[in-house]
Design a protein around this motif. Sequence first.
Motif, PDB file in Angstrom:
ATOM      1  N   TYR A  44      40.863-148.259  29.750  1.00 39.23           N
ATOM      2  CA  TYR A  44      41.826-147.167  29.786  1.00 39.23           C
ATOM      3  C   TYR A  44      43.021-147.494  28.885  1.00 39.23           C
ATOM      4  CZ  TYR A  44      39.346-145.778  34.069  1.00 39.23           C
ATOM      5  OH  TYR A  44      38.402-145.414  34.986  1.00 39.23           O
ATOM      6  N   TYR A  45      43.755-146.459  28.504  1.00 37.34           N
ATOM      7  CA  TYR A  45      45.003-146.656  27.765  1.00 37.34           C
ATOM      8  C   TYR A  45      46.178-146.530  28.731  1.00 37.34           C
ATOM      9  CZ  TYR A  45      42.899-146.214  23.076  1.00 37.34           C
ATOM     10  OH  TYR A  45      42.163-146.402  21.939  1.00 37.34           O
ATOM     11  N   GLN A  46      47.129-147.432  28.622  1.00 38.23           N
ATOM     12  CA  GLN A  46      48.426-147.285  29.260  1.00 38.23           C
ATOM     13  C   GLN A  46      49.403-146.885  28.157  1.00 38.23           C
ATOM     14  OE1 GLN A  46      49.436-147.380  32.344  1.00 38.23           O
ATOM     15  NE2 GLN A  46      47.614-148.160  33.398  1.00 38.23           N
ATOM     16  N   VAL A  47      49.888-145.652  28.223  1.00 40.40           N
ATOM     17  CA  VAL A  47      50.687-145.082  27.139  1.00 40.40           C
ATOM     18  C   VAL A  47      52.115-144.856  27.621  1.00 40.40           C
ATOM     19  CG1 VAL A  47      50.857-143.188  25.480  1.00 40.40           C
ATOM     20  CG2 VAL A  47      48.609-143.928  26.302  1.00 40.40           C
ATOM     21  N   LEU A  48      53.060-145.555  27.014  1.00 39.75           N
ATOM     22  CA  LEU A  48      54.463-145.382  27.370  1.00 39.75           C
ATOM     23  C   LEU A  48      55.027-144.215  26.563  1.00 39.75           C
ATOM     24  CD1 LEU A  48      56.954-146.324  28.915  1.00 39.75           C
ATOM     25  CD2 LEU A  48      57.430-147.918  27.036  1.00 39.75           C
ATOM     26  N   VAL A  49      55.426-143.157  27.282  1.00 39.48           N
ATOM     27  CA  VAL A  49      55.862-141.907  26.645  1.00 39.48           C
ATOM     28  C   VAL A  49      57.222-141.501  27.180  1.00 39.48           C
ATOM     29  CG1 VAL A  49      55.218-139.510  26.155  1.00 39.48           C
ATOM     30  CG2 VAL A  49      53.438-141.193  26.592  1.00 39.48           C
ATOM     31  N   SER A  50      58.032-140.909  26.320  1.00 39.85           N
ATOM     32  CA  SER A  50      59.274-140.280  26.778  1.00 39.85           C
ATOM     33  C   SER A  50      59.295-138.830  26.317  1.00 39.85           C
ATOM     34  CB  SER A  50      60.497-141.022  26.226  1.00 39.85           C
ATOM     35  OG  SER A  50      60.507-141.015  24.817  1.00 39.85           O
ATOM     36  N   GLY A  51      59.808-137.955  27.191  1.00 40.47           N
ATOM     37  CA  GLY A  51      59.932-136.538  26.844  1.00 40.47           C
ATOM     38  C   GLY A  51      61.222-136.303  26.093  1.00 40.47           C
ATOM     39  N   ILE A  52      61.123-135.793  24.868  1.00 43.44           N
ATOM     40  CA  ILE A  52      62.328-135.699  24.032  1.00 43.44           C
ATOM     41  C   ILE A  52      62.815-134.262  23.821  1.00 43.44           C
ATOM     42  CG2 ILE A  52      61.906-137.885  22.877  1.00 43.44           C
ATOM     43  CD1 ILE A  52      60.701-136.364  20.532  1.00 43.44           C
ATOM     44  N   HIS A  53      61.937-133.283  23.984  1.00 39.73           N
ATOM     45  CA  HIS A  53      62.332-131.885  23.830  1.00 39.73           C
ATOM     46  C   HIS A  53      61.465-131.023  24.741  1.00 39.73           C
ATOM     47  CE1 HIS A  53      64.848-132.696  20.306  1.00 39.73           C
ATOM     48  NE2 HIS A  53      63.842-133.342  19.754  1.00 39.73           N
ATOM     49  N   LYS A  54      61.914-129.782  24.949  1.00 40.62           N
ATOM     50  CA  LYS A  54      61.075-128.793  25.626  1.00 40.62           C
ATOM     51  C   LYS A  54      60.413-127.933  24.560  1.00 40.62           C
ATOM     52  CE  LYS A  54      62.993-125.639  28.374  1.00 40.62           C
ATOM     53  NZ  LYS A  54      63.511-125.021  29.626  1.00 40.62           N
ATOM     54  N   LEU A  55      59.112-127.687  24.741  1.00 42.47           N
ATOM     55  CA  LEU A  55      58.380-126.933  23.718  1.00 42.47           C
ATOM     56  C   LEU A  55      57.688-125.718  24.312  1.00 42.47           C
ATOM     57  CD1 LEU A  55      55.066-127.317  24.042  1.00 42.47           C
ATOM     58  CD2 LEU A  55      55.541-129.557  23.077  1.00 42.47           C
ATOM     59  N   SER A  56      57.374-124.802  23.414  1.00 46.36           N
ATOM     60  CA  SER A  56      56.524-123.666  23.739  1.00 46.36           C
ATOM     61  C   SER A  56      55.362-123.663  22.761  1.00 46.36           C
ATOM     62  CB  SER A  56      57.320-122.353  23.624  1.00 46.36           C
ATOM     63  OG  SER A  56      56.466-121.239  23.769  1.00 46.36           O
ATOM     64  N   VAL A  57      54.150-123.519  23.292  1.00 48.16           N
ATOM     65  CA  VAL A  57      52.983-123.437  22.416  1.00 48.16           C
ATOM     66  C   VAL A  57      52.842-121.987  21.971  1.00 48.16           C
ATOM     67  CG1 VAL A  57      50.517-123.846  22.180  1.00 48.16           C
ATOM     68  CG2 VAL A  57      51.881-125.325  23.670  1.00 48.16           C
ATOM     69  N   ASP A  58      53.084-121.748  20.680  1.00 45.46           N
ATOM     70  CA  ASP A  58      52.999-120.384  20.148  1.00 45.46           C
ATOM     71  C   ASP A  58      51.557-119.953  19.906  1.00 45.46           C
ATOM     72  OD1 ASP A  58      55.815-120.346  20.090  1.00 45.46           O
ATOM     73  OD2 ASP A  58      55.816-121.346  18.139  1.00 45.46           O
ATOM     74  N   LYS A  59      50.738-120.895  19.470  1.00 45.26           N
ATOM     75  CA  LYS A  59      49.337-120.570  19.166  1.00 45.26           C
ATOM     76  C   LYS A  59      48.525-121.856  19.191  1.00 45.26           C
ATOM     77  CE  LYS A  59      48.120-119.657  14.914  1.00 45.26           C
ATOM     78  NZ  LYS A  59      47.921-118.984  13.596  1.00 45.26           N
ATOM     79  N   PHE A  60      47.372-121.798  19.851  1.00 45.19           N
ATOM     80  CA  PHE A  60      46.457-122.933  19.849  1.00 45.19           C
ATOM     81  C   PHE A  60      45.604-122.868  18.592  1.00 45.19           C
ATOM     82  CE2 PHE A  60      47.389-122.501  24.416  1.00 45.19           C
ATOM     83  CZ  PHE A  60      47.779-123.805  24.704  1.00 45.19           C
ATOM     84  N   THR A  61      45.543-123.976  17.889  1.00 46.33           N
ATOM     85  CA  THR A  61      44.874-123.997  16.582  1.00 46.33           C
ATOM     86  C   THR A  61      43.587-124.802  16.563  1.00 46.33           C
ATOM     87  OG1 THR A  61      46.233-125.904  15.937  1.00 46.33           O
ATOM     88  CG2 THR A  61      47.065-123.699  15.372  1.00 46.33           C
ATOM     89  N   GLN A  62      43.332-125.573  17.607  1.00 48.39           N
ATOM     90  CA  GLN A  62      42.129-126.418  17.627  1.00 48.39           C
ATOM     91  C   GLN A  62      41.713-126.665  19.070  1.00 48.39           C
ATOM     92  OE1 GLN A  62      41.892-130.080  15.064  1.00 48.39           O
ATOM     93  NE2 GLN A  62      41.630-131.172  17.016  1.00 48.39           N
ATOM     94  N   GLU A  63      40.404-126.676  19.297  1.00 47.40           N
ATOM     95  CA  GLU A  63      39.865-126.951  20.627  1.00 47.40           C
ATOM     96  C   GLU A  63      39.161-128.302  20.704  1.00 47.40           C
ATOM     97  OE1 GLU A  63      40.189-125.136  23.393  1.00 47.40           O
ATOM     98  OE2 GLU A  63      41.264-123.455  22.467  1.00 47.40           O
ATOM     99  N   MET A  64      38.485-128.688  19.638  1.00 46.29           N
ATOM    100  CA  MET A  64      37.679-129.920  19.634  1.00 46.29           C
ATOM    101  C   MET A  64      38.059-130.787  18.434  1.00 46.29           C
ATOM    102  SD  MET A  64      35.856-129.618  22.341  1.00 46.29           S
ATOM    103  CE  MET A  64      34.588-130.879  22.126  1.00 46.29           C
ATOM    104  N   PRO A  65      38.027-132.102  18.544  1.00 43.86           N
ATOM    105  CA  PRO A  65      37.645-132.882  19.737  1.00 43.86           C
ATOM    106  C   PRO A  65      38.724-132.884  20.821  1.00 43.86           C
ATOM    107  CG  PRO A  65      38.316-134.364  17.997  1.00 43.86           C
ATOM    108  CD  PRO A  65      38.319-132.987  17.398  1.00 43.86           C
TER     109      PRO A  65
END
Length: 333
Positions: A104-125
């Motif tokens: 498994y991956y242990q990923v250290l992440v911080s939230g830096i902004h609030k976003l809105s997804v305007d359009k999904f451009t890819q499904e796969m992979p």
Amino acid sequence: MDDQSQDNQKNTSQDPTLLPIPKELPILPLHGFVFFPGMGFPLQIASATSRQLVDEAMEGDQMIGLVLCHKKQVGDNDTISSADLHRVGAVGYVHKVSTTEEGYYQVLVSGIHKLSVDKFTQEMPYIKGEVSILPMEVKDGDHETEALVLGIRNEFKKLGDLINLPAEIMATMDAISDPYHVGYLVSSQLNLRVNKEQEILEIVEVNLLLHRVARELNRRVNTAEMSNKLQEDIKKDIDDKQREFFLRQQMQAIRKELGEESDGKVELQELRERATEAGLSEEANKAVEKELTRLDRISPSSPEYSVSRNSLLFQVLFRLIESKVSSVEVLQA
């Protein structure tokens, strides 16, 4: 990520919040919780597609979209589509990636902004989408905002004392000043349903956000106070019963030392036999048994014992006469 590498970290002293945000971001679906801007903690990544997403992010600008999935996850490699995702989330900056022994991956992440997804451009992979940054604007000198933040801080401190929140959480609350981040930190500690957390994330105006958080916080404090009161009442009841049992044991030991235990037991048994021989009604038997139980708690050497014993004998006699009179009245009728 290269299998030979167990740790991947880019050295940068730059503030991630000052970095430009790409128009398109890979979207990491989240299950069971909302990642608020201002938060930072490790995520465990299990699915192959999500690990590929993280690998490619680390090779680029280290930014990903963190968006709640409303589809119930069945397995680590369960297929998620863009239709399963909310549209509002957070931009996450990946600081570090480690690989566990299980892969498994242990990923250290911080939230830096609030976003809105305007359009999904890819499904796969994995899912990608065009995003825009949602403003988190605070007016300088807004007295309502300041009052709301102060009230939330005070109430959150009360909650911390009631449910013993970790000291690190309380220290973080003291350290942050951004009203949005104050609201988001509090929301993350209220054990809210995930749909309520998402509703809070989607609130745009700061005072509306703080009002909502204040209501949820007040509700949580009231629940915690009620829970603590119930626990105290239960503990007191248990303590009282334990104390009564201990005192009874002591009283029996003292009576045994004084040679009163056997005499008292014999007399009580004789009184019970008299009551049985009297052929009392069920109601009368209950009343007599109640008095016998009370008499058993009193030392035979106590003046109260003689008074209670005589009273009981009188009750047996009275109940017997009352029972006989009732029987005669029935026969005469």
